[in-house]
Write a protein that holds these residues in place. Structure first.
Motif, short mmCIF file in Angstrom:
data_model
loop_
_atom_site.label_atom_id
_atom_site.label_comp_id
_atom_site.label_asym_id
_atom_site.label_seq_id
_atom_site.Cartn_x
_atom_site.Cartn_y
_atom_site.Cartn_z
N THR A 55 0.83 -1.19 0.00
CA THR A 55 0.00 0.00 0.00
C THR A 55 0.87 1.25 0.00
O THR A 55 2.10 1.16 0.00
CB THR A 55 -0.92 0.03 1.24
OG1 THR A 55 -0.10 0.13 2.41
CG2 THR A 55 -1.79 -1.20 1.33
N VAL A 56 0.22 2.37 0.07
CA VAL A 56 0.90 3.66 0.17
C VAL A 56 0.57 4.24 1.54
O VAL A 56 -0.58 4.20 1.97
CB VAL A 56 0.43 4.61 -0.95
CG1 VAL A 56 0.98 6.00 -0.75
CG2 VAL A 56 0.81 4.06 -2.30
N ALA A 57 1.54 4.78 2.23
CA ALA A 57 1.31 5.43 3.52
C ALA A 57 0.87 6.87 3.26
O ALA A 57 1.58 7.64 2.62
CB ALA A 57 2.58 5.40 4.37
N LEU A 58 -0.32 7.20 3.74
CA LEU A 58 -0.86 8.55 3.57
C LEU A 58 -0.69 9.34 4.86
O LEU A 58 -0.67 8.78 5.95
CB LEU A 58 -2.35 8.48 3.21
CG LEU A 58 -2.71 7.68 1.96
CD1 LEU A 58 -4.22 7.64 1.78
CD2 LEU A 58 -2.04 8.25 0.73
N GLU A 144 1.46 12.01 18.26
CA GLU A 144 2.02 10.73 17.85
C GLU A 144 3.54 10.84 17.92
O GLU A 144 4.14 11.65 17.22
CB GLU A 144 1.58 10.40 16.43
CG GLU A 144 2.03 9.04 15.97
CD GLU A 144 1.49 8.73 14.60
OE1 GLU A 144 2.20 9.02 13.61
OE2 GLU A 144 0.37 8.22 14.50
N LEU A 145 4.15 10.06 18.77
CA LEU A 145 5.59 10.12 18.97
C LEU A 145 6.34 9.18 18.03
O LEU A 145 7.46 9.47 17.62
CB LEU A 145 5.94 9.79 20.42
CG LEU A 145 5.28 10.71 21.46
CD1 LEU A 145 5.61 10.24 22.86
CD2 LEU A 145 5.71 12.15 21.25
N LYS A 146 5.71 8.06 17.70
CA LYS A 146 6.33 7.12 16.77
C LYS A 146 5.23 6.27 16.16
O LYS A 146 4.32 5.84 16.84
CB LYS A 146 7.33 6.20 17.48
CG LYS A 146 7.98 5.20 16.53
CD LYS A 146 8.97 4.29 17.21
CE LYS A 146 9.54 3.31 16.19
NZ LYS A 146 10.49 2.40 16.79
N SER A 147 5.34 6.05 14.87
CA SER A 147 4.42 5.16 14.18
C SER A 147 5.20 4.52 13.04
O SER A 147 5.81 5.21 12.23
CB SER A 147 3.23 5.94 13.61
OG SER A 147 2.39 5.07 12.89
N THR A 148 5.17 3.21 12.99
CA THR A 148 5.87 2.50 11.93
C THR A 148 5.17 1.17 11.68
O THR A 148 4.50 0.64 12.55
CB THR A 148 7.35 2.25 12.28
OG1 THR A 148 7.99 1.63 11.16
CG2 THR A 148 7.52 1.39 13.51
N THR A 149 5.33 0.68 10.49
CA THR A 149 4.88 -0.67 10.18
C THR A 149 6.09 -1.58 9.97
O THR A 149 5.94 -2.76 9.71
CB THR A 149 4.02 -0.69 8.89
OG1 THR A 149 4.79 -0.16 7.82
CG2 THR A 149 2.74 0.11 9.08
N MET A 150 7.30 -1.00 10.09
CA MET A 150 8.52 -1.77 9.83
C MET A 150 8.83 -2.72 10.99
O MET A 150 8.81 -2.32 12.15
CB MET A 150 9.68 -0.81 9.59
CG MET A 150 9.50 0.02 8.33
SD MET A 150 10.82 1.18 8.01
CE MET A 150 12.16 0.07 7.68
N LEU A 151 9.13 -3.96 10.64
CA LEU A 151 9.53 -4.95 11.63
C LEU A 151 11.04 -4.89 11.84
O LEU A 151 11.78 -4.58 10.89
CB LEU A 151 9.13 -6.35 11.18
CG LEU A 151 7.63 -6.59 11.06
CD1 LEU A 151 7.35 -7.96 10.46
CD2 LEU A 151 6.97 -6.47 12.43
N PRO A 152 11.52 -5.18 13.03
CA PRO A 152 12.97 -5.13 13.31
C PRO A 152 13.67 -6.39 12.79
O PRO A 152 13.90 -7.32 13.54
CB PRO A 152 13.04 -5.02 14.83
CG PRO A 152 11.78 -5.73 15.29
CD PRO A 152 10.75 -5.46 14.24
#
Length: 153
Positions: A55-58, A144-152
């Motif tokens: 998807t695209v992050a909006l 919002e201090l942090k938001s990610t969908t990335m896995l470590p």
């Protein structure tokens, strides 16, 4: 089921997480390989279910969705029919970005993105008209201090 991935797969997945719109050439260069082996690995990772929907992050605020609420739900209903109605109600509402069933005192937590508090109230009224809920607590995110969908990886 876990899938075995090696260091090259991790590099490819990291590159895709950072920017899935990159060309195959750019990904191959970033991971130190050539295009065909990278393409084959990506295909296998998709087939294995490691790579899902792209998807695209909006930017929610840029689009006018300035309010993010975390909604804590307690219910006295736990039978399958209620759970099915609740899940259908959540899936029908695009405002619900995430929904989790929890262990502990709270049964569910929702992440709800709306334009403002009035829009949240419309969402809330619609939800409680469809499913019986014992208690709802809405928490407005101030920042919002942090938001990610990335896995470590």
């Amino acid at each position: 089921m876990t899938v075995r991935i090696d260091e090259m797969d991790r590099k490819i997945l990291s590159a895709l997480q950072a920017d899935a719109s990159q060309s195959m050439d750019d990904i191959a260069k970033a991971v130190g390989s050539s295009k065909t082996p990278v393409w084959n690995r990506i295909r296998k990772l998709r087939e294995a279910g490691v790579i899902g929907q792209q998807t695209v992050a909006l930017d929610a605020e840029a689009l006018g969705f300035e309010a993010c609420f975390f909604v804590l739900i307690r219910t006295s209903e736990h039978e399958a029919a209620w759970q099915k109605r609740f899940l259908e109600a959540l899936r029908a509402r695009p405002e619900v970005q995430e929904a989790h069933r929890l262990a502990g005192d709270i049964d569910y937590i929702l992440k709800v993105r709306v334009k403002n508090a009035r829009a949240y109230d419309v969402f809330y009224q619609a939800l409680i008209s469809e499913v019986k809920i014992h208690n709802v607590t809405a928490l407005l995110s101030m920042e919002e201090l942090k938001s990610t969908t990335m896995l470590p990886l």
